[in-house]
Design an enzyme around this catalytic site. Structure first.
Site, PDB file in Angstrom:
ATOM      1  N   HIS A  83       0.817  -1.215   0.000  1.00 20.99           N
ATOM      2  CA  HIS A  83       0.000   0.000   0.000  1.00 20.99           C
ATOM      3  C   HIS A  83       0.850   1.264   0.000  1.00 20.99           C
ATOM      4  O   HIS A  83       0.384   2.323  -0.396  1.00 20.99           O
ATOM      5  CB  HIS A  83      -0.916   0.017   1.219  1.00 20.99           C
ATOM      6  CG  HIS A  83      -1.764  -1.217   1.353  1.00 20.99           C
ATOM      7  ND1 HIS A  83      -2.758  -1.532   0.457  1.00 20.99           N
ATOM      8  CD2 HIS A  83      -1.737  -2.224   2.259  1.00 20.99           C
ATOM      9  CE1 HIS A  83      -3.338  -2.668   0.819  1.00 20.99           C
ATOM     10  NE2 HIS A  83      -2.724  -3.121   1.897  1.00 20.99           N
ATOM     11  N   HIS A 109       5.695   6.698   6.557  1.00 22.78           N
ATOM     12  CA  HIS A 109       5.351   6.222   5.213  1.00 22.78           C
ATOM     13  C   HIS A 109       4.858   7.393   4.373  1.00 22.78           C
ATOM     14  O   HIS A 109       4.733   8.517   4.862  1.00 22.78           O
ATOM     15  CB  HIS A 109       4.301   5.114   5.292  1.00 22.78           C
ATOM     16  CG  HIS A 109       3.021   5.550   5.936  1.00 22.78           C
ATOM     17  ND1 HIS A 109       2.773   5.408   7.283  1.00 22.78           N
ATOM     18  CD2 HIS A 109       1.910   6.138   5.422  1.00 22.78           C
ATOM     19  CE1 HIS A 109       1.579   5.883   7.581  1.00 22.78           C
ATOM     20  NE2 HIS A 109       1.033   6.339   6.452  1.00 22.78           N
ATOM     21  N   HIS A 111       2.290   9.011   0.995  1.00 19.57           N
ATOM     22  CA  HIS A 111       1.095   8.947   0.158  1.00 19.57           C
ATOM     23  C   HIS A 111       1.257   9.914  -1.011  1.00 19.57           C
ATOM     24  O   HIS A 111       1.891  10.969  -0.868  1.00 19.57           O
ATOM     25  CB  HIS A 111      -0.154   9.336   0.950  1.00 19.57           C
ATOM     26  CG  HIS A 111      -0.490   8.387   2.053  1.00 19.57           C
ATOM     27  ND1 HIS A 111      -1.261   7.265   1.861  1.00 19.57           N
ATOM     28  CD2 HIS A 111      -0.144   8.387   3.365  1.00 19.57           C
ATOM     29  CE1 HIS A 111      -1.385   6.621   3.011  1.00 19.57           C
ATOM     30  NE2 HIS A 111      -0.709   7.273   3.933  1.00 19.57           N
ATOM     31  N   HIS A 128       3.753  10.718   6.551  1.00 20.79           N
ATOM     32  CA  HIS A 128       3.114  10.478   7.834  1.00 20.79           C
ATOM     33  C   HIS A 128       4.102   9.809   8.777  1.00 20.79           C
ATOM     34  O   HIS A 128       4.597   8.709   8.488  1.00 20.79           O
ATOM     35  CB  HIS A 128       1.882   9.588   7.680  1.00 20.79           C
ATOM     36  CG  HIS A 128       0.750  10.242   6.972  1.00 20.79           C
ATOM     37  ND1 HIS A 128      -0.348   9.535   6.494  1.00 20.79           N
ATOM     38  CD2 HIS A 128       0.518  11.541   6.681  1.00 20.79           C
ATOM     39  CE1 HIS A 128      -1.188  10.384   5.923  1.00 20.79           C
ATOM     40  NE2 HIS A 128      -0.683  11.602   6.009  1.00 20.79           N
TER      41      HIS A 128
END
Length: 243
Positions: A83, A109, A111, A128
């Protein structure tokens, strides 16, 4: 009889795996995260979900800062969890203090594009940093990323990102301190995880000043995850504080 049991067990395992699967596109995208999995019910029915549209102009001003960030350079383990690219932190000296409670950095991580927006603006990426307290509470520091000069602090990590899903990972040195912008003015609110199970009661501290990554660094991530952001969620009368 034994064969039937084996088939049933295999079918049950497959059903469980299918129910647990989620993604950002198609039939398992964010609008379907709660389907077939009661543990993800908050993704659909939660009232304090993240991300949200942030606005500096409407945020409530706070007289004194309720948080401090104390990170150090160190070694992380990079994994592709299917993900995102996640960096698991090994050192125990990286902490965030929020409203009198200490949270240790567990992992960070990325995004793309940014999950939060600020004053209607979206950024190329969002970082994040997930911090956890001894009693299991979570405080996430969110940092916007814009295209610009190469980010030296992430050079070792982004030189060879794991392109396929794996939990074995590789080690990389990251100056986590350098990931924090000089201006620590932030917007804080109570929200949730932005991935299943979308658990609520998560403290969010989203720094207003973005950091930079080069076009090549951003492209390296997007080559693996073209779009891994959750759409904006309803504010539902929550307060946003400017720290």
């Amino acid at each position: 009889m034994t064969g039937s049991l084996l088939v049933s067990a295999a079918a049950a395992a497959l059903a469980s795996e299918t129910a647990a699967h989620w993604s950002y596109q198609g039939k398992t995208d964010p609008t379907h995260w709660a389907e077939g999995n009661p543990e993800n019910a908050a993704c659909q029915s939660g009232r304090r979900q993240s991300p949200i549209a942030l606005s500096e102009s409407t945020a409530k001003r706070v007289a004194s800062k309720d948080f401090s960030i104390q990170y150090e350079p160190g070694t992380v383990t990079l994994v592709n969890n299917g993900h995102t690219i996640q960096a698991n932190v090994r050192e125990a000296n990286d902490t965030v203090n929020f409203k009198g409670q200490t949270y240790k950095l567990d992992q960070f991580h990325f995004h793309t594009p940014s999950e939060h927006t600020i004053d209607g603006k979206s950024y190329s990426m969002e970082l994040h940093l997930v911090n956890k307290s001894n009693d299991g509470k979570i405080t996430v520091v969110g940092i916007f990323i814009k295209e610009g000069k190469e980010n030296q602090a992430l050079e070792s990590a982004f030189a060879d990102l794991p392109a396929r899903q794996t939990w074995t990972g590789r080690q990389a040195k990251v100056d986590i301190t350098a990931l924090i912008p000089n201006d620590k003015k932030a917007l804080a609110y109570s929200g949730s995880l932005t991935t299943p199970p979308c658990s609520e009661m998560v403290n969010w501290i989203v720094l207003e000043q973005p950091i930079e990554m080069s076009k090549q660094q951003i492209a390296a991530f997007k080559a693996i995850f073209h779009d891994n952001h959750r759409p904006l969620q309803k504010l539902n009368h929550r307060d946003i504080d400017e720290e």
